[in-house]
Design a protein around this motif. Structure first.
Motif, mmCIF file in Angstrom:
data_model
loop_
_atom_site.group_PDB
_atom_site.id
_atom_site.type_symbol
_atom_site.label_atom_id
_atom_site.label_comp_id
_atom_site.label_asym_id
_atom_site.label_seq_id
_atom_site.Cartn_x
_atom_site.Cartn_y
_atom_site.Cartn_z
ATOM 1 N N LEU A 112 -11.381 -0.961 10.870
ATOM 2 C CA LEU A 112 -10.856 -2.153 10.196
ATOM 3 C C LEU A 112 -10.358 -1.836 8.784
ATOM 4 O O LEU A 112 -9.391 -2.443 8.319
ATOM 5 N N LEU A 113 -10.998 -0.865 8.147
ATOM 6 C CA LEU A 113 -10.553 -0.426 6.821
ATOM 7 C C LEU A 113 -9.139 0.148 6.907
ATOM 8 O O LEU A 113 -8.323 -0.023 5.992
ATOM 9 N N ASN A 114 -8.851 0.808 8.027
ATOM 10 C CA ASN A 114 -7.531 1.430 8.212
ATOM 11 C C ASN A 114 -6.530 0.534 8.938
ATOM 12 O O ASN A 114 -5.383 0.923 9.151
ATOM 13 N N SER A 115 -6.965 -0.661 9.326
ATOM 14 C CA SER A 115 -6.078 -1.573 10.064
ATOM 15 C C SER A 115 -5.036 -2.170 9.124
ATOM 16 O O SER A 115 -5.357 -2.683 8.050
ATOM 17 N N GLU A 116 -3.785 -2.122 9.564
ATOM 18 C CA GLU A 116 -2.697 -2.656 8.745
ATOM 19 C C GLU A 116 -2.874 -4.162 8.496
ATOM 20 O O GLU A 116 -2.669 -4.652 7.379
ATOM 21 N N ALA A 117 -3.287 -4.886 9.538
ATOM 22 C CA ALA A 117 -3.471 -6.342 9.412
ATOM 23 C C ALA A 117 -4.558 -6.664 8.393
ATOM 24 O O ALA A 117 -4.405 -7.571 7.568
ATOM 25 N N VAL A 118 -5.656 -5.904 8.437
ATOM 26 C CA VAL A 118 -6.763 -6.131 7.492
ATOM 27 C C VAL A 118 -6.326 -5.757 6.080
ATOM 28 O O VAL A 118 -6.605 -6.477 5.111
ATOM 29 N N GLN A 119 -5.615 -4.649 5.957
ATOM 30 C CA GLN A 119 -5.149 -4.228 4.630
ATOM 31 C C GLN A 119 -4.242 -5.281 3.997
ATOM 32 O O GLN A 119 -4.386 -5.610 2.820
ATOM 33 N N LYS A 120 -3.339 -5.837 4.803
ATOM 34 C CA LYS A 120 -2.421 -6.858 4.281
ATOM 35 C C LYS A 120 -3.166 -8.138 3.882
ATOM 36 O O LYS A 120 -2.905 -8.719 2.838
ATOM 37 N N ALA A 121 -4.088 -8.559 4.744
ATOM 38 C CA ALA A 121 -4.758 -9.853 4.531
ATOM 39 C C ALA A 121 -5.889 -9.792 3.511
ATOM 40 O O ALA A 121 -6.094 -10.742 2.756
ATOM 41 N N TYR A 122 -6.638 -8.670 3.496
ATOM 42 C CA TYR A 122 -7.886 -8.669 2.695
ATOM 43 C C TYR A 122 -8.000 -7.549 1.668
ATOM 44 O O TYR A 122 -8.865 -7.593 0.815
ATOM 45 N N LEU A 123 -7.149 -6.526 1.776
ATOM 46 C CA LEU A 123 -7.322 -5.374 0.889
ATOM 47 C C LEU A 123 -6.163 -5.206 -0.084
ATOM 48 O O LEU A 123 -6.052 -4.177 -0.762
#
Length: 236
Positions: A223-234
């Motif tokens: 999840l740390l490397n997920s593009e969707a997570v990076q855009k939304a939360y990171l």
């Protein structure tokens, strides 16, 4: 082996459908994290697991026992404790009195003293301030006290709700180091946290919650490397 399983729970606040049929599991000995924006249902999920809220439908199992809708104090007695969002220490009582209250269901005096020593080893500042009124502590110290108080019930599973909220970056790092230490000492952790990067960096397993639904799951690293997570939360 899963220590906790949540199966298809639905939770309502009056007419508001806050949790919409979510399922998740927490593996024994690990750190599982639940991330998501404000109002996604993270705290509601923890409150439902710990017995502060009752699901309309669904099932919650802890160490093979159905705990769905059980009273919160009974769930604490079974080995599951929660560190609430906003800390909620007993502000007019001393640090020591707060810690004593964490062990209110226990009668094993010698073991309680051992656990108290362990809490003071993990949180030396609490030892320095043991006679101080809890409401006069700093935010970081109150967070440490809330965690120490939960440890005094000797939980096998600890639920942590937004432990880094409102803390300075250096203190956030210290709190996360202590969470890791608590886990390394044998306590399983379910962590709800808005600081997604920190939470995912220590998690074995992670879920993303959006408006009462789980939209993603995987290892913390995935999840740390997920593009969707990076855009939304990171902020990526």
């Amino acid at each position: 082996m899963d220590m906790l399983t949540v199966e298809d729970i639905n939770v309502y606040y009056g007419a508001i459908h806050a949790i919409k049929g979510i399922s998740l599991s927490v593996a024994k000995g690990g750190i599982t994290t639940l991330i998501g924006s404000n109002g996604a249902g993270k705290s509601t999920t923890l409150h439902t697991i710990s017995g502060l809220l009752k699901p309309k439908t669904g099932k919650i199992t802890f160490e093979g026992q159905d705990i769905t809708g059980k009273p919160a104090h009974k769930i604490v007695g079974m080995g599951l404790s929660q560190v609430p969002e906003g800390r909620h220490v007993f502000a007019n009582m001393t640090v020591m009195e707060n810690l004593d209250l964490g062990a209110y269901l226990r009668r094993d005096k010698e073991e309680i003293n051992k656990d108290l020593t362990d809490v003071f080893t993990k949180f030396p500042r609490l030892l320095e301030r043991k006679d101080q009124i809890a409401g006069t502590l700093s935010g970081g110290e109150q967070q440490m006290l809330a965690m120490g108080r939960a440890l005094m019930s000797r939980p096998r599973l600890m639920l942590l709700d937004e432990p880094s909220m409102g803390l300075a970056p250096l203190l956030v790092q210290e709190i996360f180091n202590i969470i890791k230490e608590i886990n390394d000492s044998g306590t399983t952790v379910l962590l709800v946290e808005q600081n997604a990067r920190m939470a995912l960096s220590i998690a074995d397993k992670a879920y993303v919650l959006e408006t009462g639904n789980i939209t993603l799951e995987g290892t913390g690293k995935e999840l740390l490397n997920s593009e969707a997570v990076q855009k939304a939360y990171l902020g990526g």
